[in-house]
Scaffold this motif. Structure first.
Motif, PDB file in Angstrom:
ATOM      1  N   GLU A  13      45.271  44.132  46.276  1.00  0.00           N
ATOM      2  CA  GLU A  13      45.093  42.953  45.446  1.00  0.00           C
ATOM      3  C   GLU A  13      46.005  41.827  45.925  1.00  0.00           C
ATOM      4  OE1 GLU A  13      45.252  46.605  42.646  1.00  0.00           O
ATOM      5  OE2 GLU A  13      46.354  45.809  44.367  1.00  0.00           O
ATOM      6  N   TRP A  47      38.630  45.850  37.265  1.00  0.00           N
ATOM      7  CA  TRP A  47      39.952  45.237  37.158  1.00  0.00           C
ATOM      8  C   TRP A  47      40.618  45.761  35.900  1.00  0.00           C
ATOM      9  CZ3 TRP A  47      42.499  42.465  40.698  1.00  0.00           C
ATOM     10  CH2 TRP A  47      41.772  41.826  41.710  1.00  0.00           C
ATOM     11  N   ARG A  49      44.581  45.697  33.723  1.00  0.00           N
ATOM     12  CA  ARG A  49      45.859  45.025  33.633  1.00  0.00           C
ATOM     13  C   ARG A  49      46.814  45.876  32.813  1.00  0.00           C
ATOM     14  NH1 ARG A  49      44.369  39.655  30.029  1.00  0.00           N
ATOM     15  NH2 ARG A  49      44.037  40.701  27.989  1.00  0.00           N
ATOM     16  N   VAL A  79      39.818  45.367  32.155  1.00  0.00           N
ATOM     17  CA  VAL A  79      39.463  43.971  31.906  1.00  0.00           C
ATOM     18  C   VAL A  79      37.998  43.713  32.207  1.00  0.00           C
ATOM     19  CG1 VAL A  79      39.910  41.615  32.665  1.00  0.00           C
ATOM     20  CG2 VAL A  79      41.809  43.191  32.311  1.00  0.00           C
ATOM     21  N   ASP A  82      47.854  37.023  28.602  1.00  0.00           N
ATOM     22  CA  ASP A  82      47.206  37.508  29.818  1.00  0.00           C
ATOM     23  C   ASP A  82      48.228  37.919  30.868  1.00  0.00           C
ATOM     24  OD1 ASP A  82      44.783  34.912  29.396  1.00  0.00           O
ATOM     25  OD2 ASP A  82      44.509  37.054  28.964  1.00  0.00           O
ATOM     26  N   TYR A 115      47.948  43.086  37.368  1.00  0.00           N
ATOM     27  CA  TYR A 115      46.506  43.279  37.468  1.00  0.00           C
ATOM     28  C   TYR A 115      46.203  44.192  38.659  1.00  0.00           C
ATOM     29  CZ  TYR A 115      45.545  39.798  33.924  1.00  0.00           C
ATOM     30  OH  TYR A 115      45.464  39.124  32.726  1.00  0.00           O
TER      31      TYR A 115
END
Length: 121
Positions: free
Chosen positions: A6, A36, A38, A48, A90, A94
């Motif tokens: 990533e 994905w 997190r 996600v 957020d 990730y």
């Protein structure tokens, strides 16, 4: 063996956009789902989004639906997560993941190391 890497994380202001990438040079047609996740400090790891390669359907968590868009480029063997209207909540590490089956909330065969996203003013 599928190696996932990533990149694209960083510091972004609330309300701003950010695009994450997940390179997977070892991807084959056997990979059914790419996702994905997190993981924020003190919280459980959360899925996600997930793309089912077999039918192209994409799923999103309630917390990001309408703000995040997942996509993939089969030629580049790269998956993307385009994030908009970012919020403080957020902020997380990730990670991308893949599995030899349809999308799942937890169990994946391969994982990347993650890229940090921090939303702060």
């Amino acid at each position: 063996q599928v190696h996932l890497v990533e990149f694209g994380g960083g510091l972004v202001h609330p309300g701003g956009p950010l695009r994450l990438s997940c390179a997977a040079p070892g991807f084959t047609s056997d990979i059914y789902a790419i996702a994905w996740f997190r993981h924020a400090p003190g919280k459980e790891r959360e899925v996600v989004s997930c793309i089912n390669n077999i039918d192209g359907t994409t799923h999103y968590s309630r917390s990001v639906k309408g703000r995040f868009t997942a996509s993939r480029d089969d030629v580049k063997k790269t998956m993307y997560l385009h994030m908009t209207s970012l919020k403080h909540e957020d902020t997380a590490l990730y990670l991308c993941a893949s599995r030899y089956a349809y999308c799942d909330a937890v169990n994946y065969h391969y994982w990347g190391q993650g890229t940090q996203v921090t939303v702060s003013s």
